[in-house]
Write an enzyme that holds these catalytic residues in place. Structure first.
Site, PDB file in Angstrom:
ATOM      1  N   LYS A  96       5.311  31.239  -6.711  1.00 23.81           N
ATOM      2  CA  LYS A  96       5.811  30.051  -6.017  1.00 23.81           C
ATOM      3  C   LYS A  96       7.131  29.635  -6.640  1.00 23.81           C
ATOM      4  CE  LYS A  96       5.506  26.738  -3.087  1.00 23.81           C
ATOM      5  NZ  LYS A  96       6.816  27.247  -2.592  1.00 23.81           N
ATOM      6  N   LYS A 132      11.292  32.956  -8.261  1.00 21.03           N
ATOM      7  CA  LYS A 132      12.524  32.379  -7.717  1.00 21.03           C
ATOM      8  C   LYS A 132      13.264  33.467  -6.974  1.00 21.03           C
ATOM      9  CE  LYS A 132      14.577  28.372  -7.809  1.00 21.03           C
ATOM     10  NZ  LYS A 132      13.971  27.051  -8.066  1.00 21.03           N
ATOM     11  N   GLY A 171      12.716  25.900  -0.610  1.00 18.59           N
ATOM     12  CA  GLY A 171      14.165  25.723  -0.720  1.00 18.59           C
ATOM     13  C   GLY A 171      14.626  25.512  -2.150  1.00 18.59           C
ATOM     14  N   ASP A 172      15.905  25.491  -2.316  1.00 20.56           N
ATOM     15  CA  ASP A 172      16.588  25.126  -3.561  1.00 20.56           C
ATOM     16  C   ASP A 172      18.030  24.834  -3.121  1.00 20.56           C
ATOM     17  OD1 ASP A 172      15.969  25.297  -6.706  1.00 20.56           O
ATOM     18  OD2 ASP A 172      18.002  26.005  -6.446  1.00 20.56           O
TER      19      ASP A 172
HETATM   20  N1  GLU Z   1      13.287  24.787  -5.887  1.00 20.14           N
HETATM   21  C1  GLU Z   1      12.351  23.790  -6.319  1.00 20.14           C
HETATM   22  C2  GLU Z   1      12.170  23.885  -7.806  1.00 20.14           C
HETATM   23  O1  GLU Z   1      13.089  24.187  -8.511  1.00 20.14           O
HETATM   24  C3  GLU Z   1      11.072  23.788  -5.505  1.00 20.14           C
HETATM   25  C4  GLU Z   1      10.299  25.051  -5.492  1.00 20.14           C
HETATM   26  C5  GLU Z   1       9.103  25.056  -4.518  1.00 20.14           C
HETATM   27  O2  GLU Z   1       8.830  24.042  -3.909  1.00 20.14           O
HETATM   28  O3  GLU Z   1       8.487  26.118  -4.415  1.00 20.14           O
HETATM   29  O4  GLU Z   1      11.124  23.608  -8.362  1.00 20.14           O
END
Ligand code: GLU
Length: 451
Positions: A96, A132, A171-172
């Site tokens: 995740k 990621k 997202g990010d």
């Molecule tokens: N990109 C976000 C983080 O850095 C959310 C990641 C997600 O919801 O899977 O945690």
């Protein structure tokens, strides 16, 4: 640059191996070192972690996927980007973590983010592993059609590595609800499955969860609220700086204002605005979420506000700073300026926004410093709540979900605070977060045999 400070005995060799095996990946080295620096006392308490080489195993991703993303721009010109997905650790649940689309994306950046994600996700208490991904694609200035074609091409390769029980991106930076929609649409076509749980951050009405959009910002503010509470203080009346003006920054500003604080500045990569009357959030939302413009345009609508092109937001005096833009945006000098100007709390909405030198300044000054892997865990925690709703074909109310987010963030604060205390580092949330996250992952890895 990663600085060379002595690591606990036995851990130094593991760190050197990480450096040798992953040459040139400076942000990854930085993220690893920051965790390893906390682990000396853990190996004393749990010698089996050392015997079983848990540190060495945790630093090596389970799987790394790098792929070509070919697409055509609006002039029919062929463009080629590079896609990444680093599936770092799945001992606690399916992989995740978000997807980042930004020209700075490289394997080292994705690995640093994926590594941090393992421990952040463990801290949420939810059953999710760490990963990621992303691409060096630059969404800036691209048309709606170009964004869609890129997302479709990206998913055409990535889909084979995903699944609600396998890997669940979100997202990010550069990936919001619009991109998640295009990615989900392509996944659905390729697999012929309406598999809602394969992505989070979806839109309301097609499997998305209320509060997910707000969650990272709201959660970071809850974490700061808890840090201040321990010190007998609160956010009411505090002057705040929030860097960035994307999703995390916007909802950080919203919750700070709701809790009685005054946010006087926010930024983008070109510069920052100061509005002493308090940031007009409706205007920021209109500019950034609807019209996708630059923050400089804010000053055109609020005449008393100032835009400082190329300026450093951290030079502005404040009591609370919430870096919500990107990695290494606060260096040692910025941290010293913040402390000198009276800053008493820092809550990181971004991932690793403070350099090791900056972190040292905050810790030495004894201010309340909430590192990203604890403070910004609300986003991914609410993603896990979205997965729960998808799995049960349910949709929860805003109030119910927000209460859950608050409970999770308050819980992360308690865990990190108490863990730091147990390991002799009272008030040090860096140590608390690293140790609590690591122990959870390490124990599960031991239980599952040599994986
Ligand atoms: N990109 C976000 C983080 O850095 C959310 C990641 C997600 O919801 O899977 O945690």
């Amino acid at each position: 640059m990663t600085t060379r400070a002595a690591l606990p005995e036995g851990i130094e060799a593991a760190y050197q191996q990480v450096q040798a095996r992953n040459p040139g990946e400076e942000e990854f080295h930085q993220a690893v070192k920051e965790v390893l620096e906390s682990l000396g006392p853990v190996l004393v308490k749990y010698p089996e972690f050392a015997h079983q080489k848990i540190i060495q195993r945790v630093c090596e991703p389970e799987r790394q996927v790098i792929f070509r993303v070919p697409w055509q721009d609006d002039r029919c010109e062929i463009q080629i980007n590079r896609g990444f997905r680093v599936q770092f650790n799945s001992v606690l649940g399916p992989y995740k973590g978000g997807l980042r689309f930004h020209p700075s994306v490289s394997l080292g950046i994705i690995k640093f983010l994926g590594f941090e994600q393992i421990f952040k996700n463990a801290l949420t208490g939810m059953p999710i592993g760490g990963a990621k991904g992303g691409s060096d694609f630059d969404p800036k200035g691209k048309s709606e059609h170009e964004i869609m074609r890129f997302c479709q091409s990206f998913m055409t390769e990535l889909y084979r590595h995903l699944g609600e029980y396998t890997d669940v991106p979100a997202g990010d930076i550069g990936v919001g609800g619009r991109e998640i929609g295009y990615l989900f649409g392509q996944y659905k076509r390729l697999t012929s499955r309406y598999e809602s749980g394969v992505l989070t951050g979806k839109g309301i009405g097609w499997g998305g969860a209320l509060v997910r959009k707000e969650a990272t910002g709201y959660g970071a503010v809850y974490f700061v609220r808890e840090m201040l509470k321990v010190r007998g203080d609160s956010l009411a009346g505090k002057t705040c700086l929030v860097s960035g003006s994307g999703n995390v920054a916007i909802y950080t500003i919203e919750k700070l204002a709701e809790l009685g604080a005054k946010v006087i500045a926010c930024s983008d990569s070109n510069g920052f605005i100061i509005d002493e009357k308090g940031i007009d959030l409706d205007l920021v939302k209109q500019l950034k979420e609807v019209e996708r413009r630059r923050i400089a345009d804010y000053a055109g609508y609020r005449k008393h506000a100032r835009y400082i092109a190329g300026g450093n937001i951290w030079d502005t005096p404040c009591q609370v700073a919430m870096p919500s833009a990107t990695q290494n945006e606060i260096n040692g000098h910025d941290a010293a300026t913040l402390v000198r100007n009276g800053c008493i709390a820092v809550g990181e909405g971004a991932n690793m926004p403070t350099t090791p030198e900056g972190v040292r300044v905050f810790l030495d000054a004894g201010i309340a410093y909430g590192p990203g892997k604890a403070a910004n865990a609300g986003g991914v925690a609410t993603s896990a709540l979205e997965m729960q709703q998808n799995a049960s074909r349910d949709a929860w109310s805003f109030e119910f979900t927000e209460r859950k987010l608050d409970e999770i963030m308050t819980g992360i604060h308690t865990t990190t605070y108490e863990t730091a205390e147990e390991f002799g580092a009272r008030g040090n949330y860096v140590v608390g977060a690293n140790i609590a996250g690591f122990i959870k992952v390490a124990k599960a890895m031991l239980a599952l045999g040599l994986i």
